[in-house]
Structure formats: C-alpha cells, structure tokens
Design a protein around this motif. Structure first.
Motif, PDB file in Angstrom:
ATOM      1  N   LYS A  26       0.710  -1.649   0.154  1.00 37.58           N
ATOM      2  CA  LYS A  26      -0.055  -0.045  -0.168  1.00 37.58           C
ATOM      3  C   LYS A  26       0.641   1.279   0.315  1.00 37.58           C
ATOM      4  CE  LYS A  26      -3.314   2.058   3.470  1.00 37.58           C
ATOM      5  NZ  LYS A  26      -2.085   2.759   3.796  1.00 37.58           N
ATOM      6  N   GLU A  27       1.634   1.275   0.994  1.00 40.31           N
ATOM      7  CA  GLU A  27       2.728   2.277   0.753  1.00 40.31           C
ATOM      8  C   GLU A  27       3.960   1.643   1.365  1.00 40.31           C
ATOM      9  OE1 GLU A  27       0.397   4.546   5.115  1.00 40.31           O
ATOM     10  OE2 GLU A  27       0.810   5.348   3.495  1.00 40.31           O
ATOM     11  N   LEU A  28       5.041   3.053   1.341  1.00 46.53           N
ATOM     12  CA  LEU A  28       6.137   2.679   1.981  1.00 46.53           C
ATOM     13  C   LEU A  28       6.425   3.536   3.537  1.00 46.53           C
ATOM     14  CD1 LEU A  28       9.564   2.054   2.173  1.00 46.53           C
ATOM     15  CD2 LEU A  28      10.062   4.582   0.955  1.00 46.53           C
ATOM     16  N   MET A  29       6.943   2.907   4.372  1.00 45.46           N
ATOM     17  CA  MET A  29       7.126   3.394   5.986  1.00 45.46           C
ATOM     18  C   MET A  29       8.804   3.958   5.581  1.00 45.46           C
ATOM     19  SD  MET A  29       4.140   2.619   7.499  1.00 45.46           S
ATOM     20  CE  MET A  29       2.963   1.985   6.135  1.00 45.46           C
ATOM     21  N   VAL A  30       8.198   5.056   6.120  1.00 46.32           N
ATOM     22  CA  VAL A  30       9.959   5.757   5.976  1.00 46.32           C
ATOM     23  C   VAL A  30       9.813   5.868   7.416  1.00 46.32           C
ATOM     24  CG1 VAL A  30      11.272   8.057   5.990  1.00 46.32           C
ATOM     25  CG2 VAL A  30       9.452   6.992   4.034  1.00 46.32           C
ATOM     26  N   TYR A  31      11.574   5.229   7.759  1.00 43.70           N
ATOM     27  CA  TYR A  31      11.984   4.732   9.492  1.00 43.70           C
ATOM     28  C   TYR A  31      12.690   5.993   9.744  1.00 43.70           C
ATOM     29  CZ  TYR A  31      10.403   0.003   8.820  1.00 43.70           C
ATOM     30  OH  TYR A  31       9.755  -1.439   8.309  1.00 43.70           O
ATOM     31  N   GLY A  32      11.837   6.759  10.125  1.00 45.00           N
ATOM     32  CA  GLY A  32      12.554   7.665  10.555  1.00 45.00           C
ATOM     33  C   GLY A  32      13.026   9.540   9.936  1.00 45.00           C
ATOM     34  N   ASP A  33      12.463  10.524   9.814  1.00 46.96           N
ATOM     35  CA  ASP A  33      12.790  12.012   9.490  1.00 46.96           C
ATOM     36  C   ASP A  33      13.821  12.616  10.610  1.00 46.96           C
ATOM     37  OD1 ASP A  33       9.912  13.930   8.375  1.00 46.96           O
ATOM     38  OD2 ASP A  33      10.379  12.787  10.150  1.00 46.96           O
ATOM     39  N   ASP A  34      13.649  12.234  11.131  1.00 45.39           N
ATOM     40  CA  ASP A  34      14.806  13.298  12.768  1.00 45.39           C
ATOM     41  C   ASP A  34      16.476  13.220  12.490  1.00 45.39           C
ATOM     42  OD1 ASP A  34      13.014  11.149  15.286  1.00 45.39           O
ATOM     43  OD2 ASP A  34      14.134  10.115  13.415  1.00 45.39           O
TER      44      ASP A  34
END
Ligand code: WQD
Length: 338
Positions: A213-221
């Motif tokens: 369904k969609e990509l989980m991006v593991y963190g943008d911090d």
C-alpha cells in the motif's frame, strides 16, 4: 579451470555468475535453494548463452562439502555468497545465522586449506563498521561491536578467514558491500525477496507495482540534510563486476597481502527521500509513503570511500542511482507481468 560460486542463484551471486561467464570463466554453482529458485539458471543462460554447472547442496552438511571437492578437483577460485542475510531475522533467530553463516564457511575453508594454493573471495558487508565515525568510510575504519547477529557473522567470518590464511595456502579478498540494488538490464535476473521485503528498494518497487500500500519511512529526525538515513546504493551489476576483478587479482597473484579488504560502494550517499525521488522520476508517478518511527539498529549514515577499490583493486562503479532504480523498476514490472 572452474570457479565455484556458492549462493550462485541468489541476488548478487547470479549477477556475478553472469559477469564471470561473460569473461570466459566456467562456473560451478552451489545453492540449497533456501532463498532462490533453480529458474535463475534459465535467466543466466538467457543472458550469456552458457549453462553453469549447478549442484543443489547444503553447505551445512560437512560430508556434502567434502564430496563436492572430491568430485571437482579443478576449482581455481571460490566466491562465497551463500549465507542468511536478513538483519531482523538474525535478531529473532541467532542460532540459524551462526550455524548457517559460520559452519558453512568453516567447512569450505577446511577443504581449501588442503590445497597448496587456494583463492577465496568473501561476501562481507559495511555493516561491520556499525555507525562509523567518519564519512566516507574507508577500510581502516574501526570495526564496531556488531549491531545484529547477522553483522556479527560477517565480522567473525572475516576473522576466521584471516587466521586460516596465515597458516595455509589460502589467499583471500574480503569485499564489504554497501547497499546492493537494481537488476540486470536484460530483465532476466534480479532480486526475488521472499515475503515482505526488509530492504528499502524492493519494498519501493513492490509499492510502485501495487503489491504494497505504501512505504513506511523509518524516521525523518536523523541528523542528516533531510532527516532520513543516508546509504550508498550500488548497482548489483557494478558489484558483480568487482568480484571478477578481485578474482583475477588473486589468480594473477597480484594481491599485496594474504588477505585484502575492499569497500564496494559508489562513494555517494543518498537519503531515503532521495531514493524515493529517484523512483518517482524513473517510474514517472507519485509514490505513496509515510514517515513513521525509527527502525531499531539503523545507522544514521554509511557511504564508502572508493579510493582503495579504485586505486588498488582497479574497479569503480559505472551506474548512477537513477540507472539502478530504473533497472529495479523494470525488473519488478517484468516479474509481475509474467
Ligand atoms: C536502507 C534505509 C532504512 C526499509 C541492510 C544490511 C546490509 C545489507 C543491506 C545484506 C534505512 C530505510 C528500509 C523500509 C525504510 N544486507 N528503510 N523503510 O539496513 O542499510 O542494510 O541491508 O547484505 O548488510 O545491514 O538496508 O534497505 O534495509 O535500509 O525507511 O521499508 O532504508 O531505515 O535507512 P540497510 P535497508
């Protein structure tokens, strides 16, 4: 003269078999098909027109390894890919990783040390560096405590090879891969992840094709320009070609030491968001993703210093991130439309 490629029906192994055949080597593949399919032999033949010898064999069986080397007495070099490689799985099932990745290496080396002169190339990983202190990462960077049993098996494997090479006729090259991605431009071979892909690029292409369904991006911090992790994504064909150069170096006895180590990367760091942008460009469509929490064990950034590979090994990458992503996307569309 034959070259043994263990795990030769796997992702990097199959691409390396193609490049070995392209320059005239006769290849013998060992694979137990635990993470690959015999159909990959047909893909290799479709590209090169040459059928490699395939022995279905589990390297965890010491007697099978001994019998193999009694049958094939003209193995001039071994490229050892066969191993389990899922970081997360190694955390939940460490003994599977220590048995599969270490005992198989030991059984292979026990056979090679019987020879006066043996050439061994080991599939290692940048994961041995953990979070390196300095970017780009060169081969003298500190080996940090492994962040997973998988990474530990690579560190232990390198140490075993180094110790055995000191007291045997084995000459070895340790190749530390950064992040292999993409597929052969012919579309005949590529990555075939089983189940839900753990790695970024196959998850992206499966999302692009509608399987996810969609990509989980593991963190943008993270402390990076756009907050997402940075890696060195190397086209699998470039990576495969490095193995041929390394093998030739050993066969020609050009190695400067009994065991040499090379980082294999592009030297360019790309963030997760930059990889997504590359995919949108090559697939010409918007890409569904959402930012979620960080993944345990991820390092902030890892990209290779290419100096030693370029200047000593005499190899460098040729493909850009976009070209690698384009090849991955073409492969995904082809296998889903079979
Ligand atoms: C890359 C980046 C994730 C999936 C591992 C092994 C290494 C080698 C390659 C075997 C990270 C992010 C990922 C997703 C995401 N394995 N990501 N969503 O972890 O750098 O390396 O695989 O040889 O040895 O350590 O690769 O592709 O898993 O992750 O955001 O669904 O993509 O957080 O920043 P990694 P990866």
């Amino acid at each position: 003269m034959k070259i043994l490629v263990t795990g030769g029906l796997g992702f990097i192994g199959s691409h390396t078999v193609v490049e070995l055949q392209n320059v005239g080597y006769e290849v013998v593949i060992i694979d137990n098909l635990s993470n690959s399919s015999e159909d990959v032999v047909n893909g290799i033949v479709a590209i090169t027109g040459k059928k490699p010898i395939f022995e279905k064999l589990d390297l965890r069986e010491k007697a099978a390894v001994e019998n193999f080397f009694e049958k094939y007495t003209d193995i001039a070099g071994v490229i050892h890919f066969a191993a389990s490689k899922a970081v997360g799985e190694s955390v939940t099932n460490p003994l599977l990783y220590y048995e599969n990745n270490i005992s198989t290496l030991i059984y292979l080396l026990q056979e090679l040390q019987k020879k006066d002169d043996a050439n061994f190339i080991f599939s290692s990983s940048c994961t041995v560096y953990g979070q390196a202190d300095v970017m780009p990462i060169d081969e003298n960077a500190a080996i940090k405590p492994a962040m997973s049993p998988y990474g530990n098996t690579k560190q232990i494997g390198e140490e075993i090879i180094t110790d055995v090479a000191k007291v045997s006729g084995i000459n070895a090259i340790l190749l530390r891969y950064f992040n292999p991605i993409g597929a052969h431009p012919s579309g005949e071979i590529g990555e075939l992840p089983i189940g839900v892909p753990q790695n970024l690029v196959p998850f992206i292409t499966q999302t692009g094709i509608g399987l996810r369904k969609e990509l989980m991006v593991y963190g943008d911090d993270y402390p990076t320009p756009d907050g997402t992790c940075i890696r060195d994504y190397i086209h699998v064909v470039d990576l495969a070609k490095a193995h041929v150069v390394a093998l030739q170096r050993l066969l020609d006895k050009k190695n400067a030491e009994k065991v040499e180590t090379f980082n294999l990367g592009t030297g360019v760091g790309s963030s997760v968001l930059e990889v997504i942008k590359s995919f949108e460009k090559v697939s010409d469509k918007p890409f569904p993703f959402k930012i979620v929490a960080r993944r345990e064990g991820d390092v902030t950034q890892a990209y290779a210093s290419t100096d030693k590979a370029n200047n000593v090994l005499g190899w460098k990458t040729e493909s850009s991130l976009d070209e690698a992503m384009d090849s991955a996307w073409k492969w995904e569309t082809k296998i889903r439309n079979k």
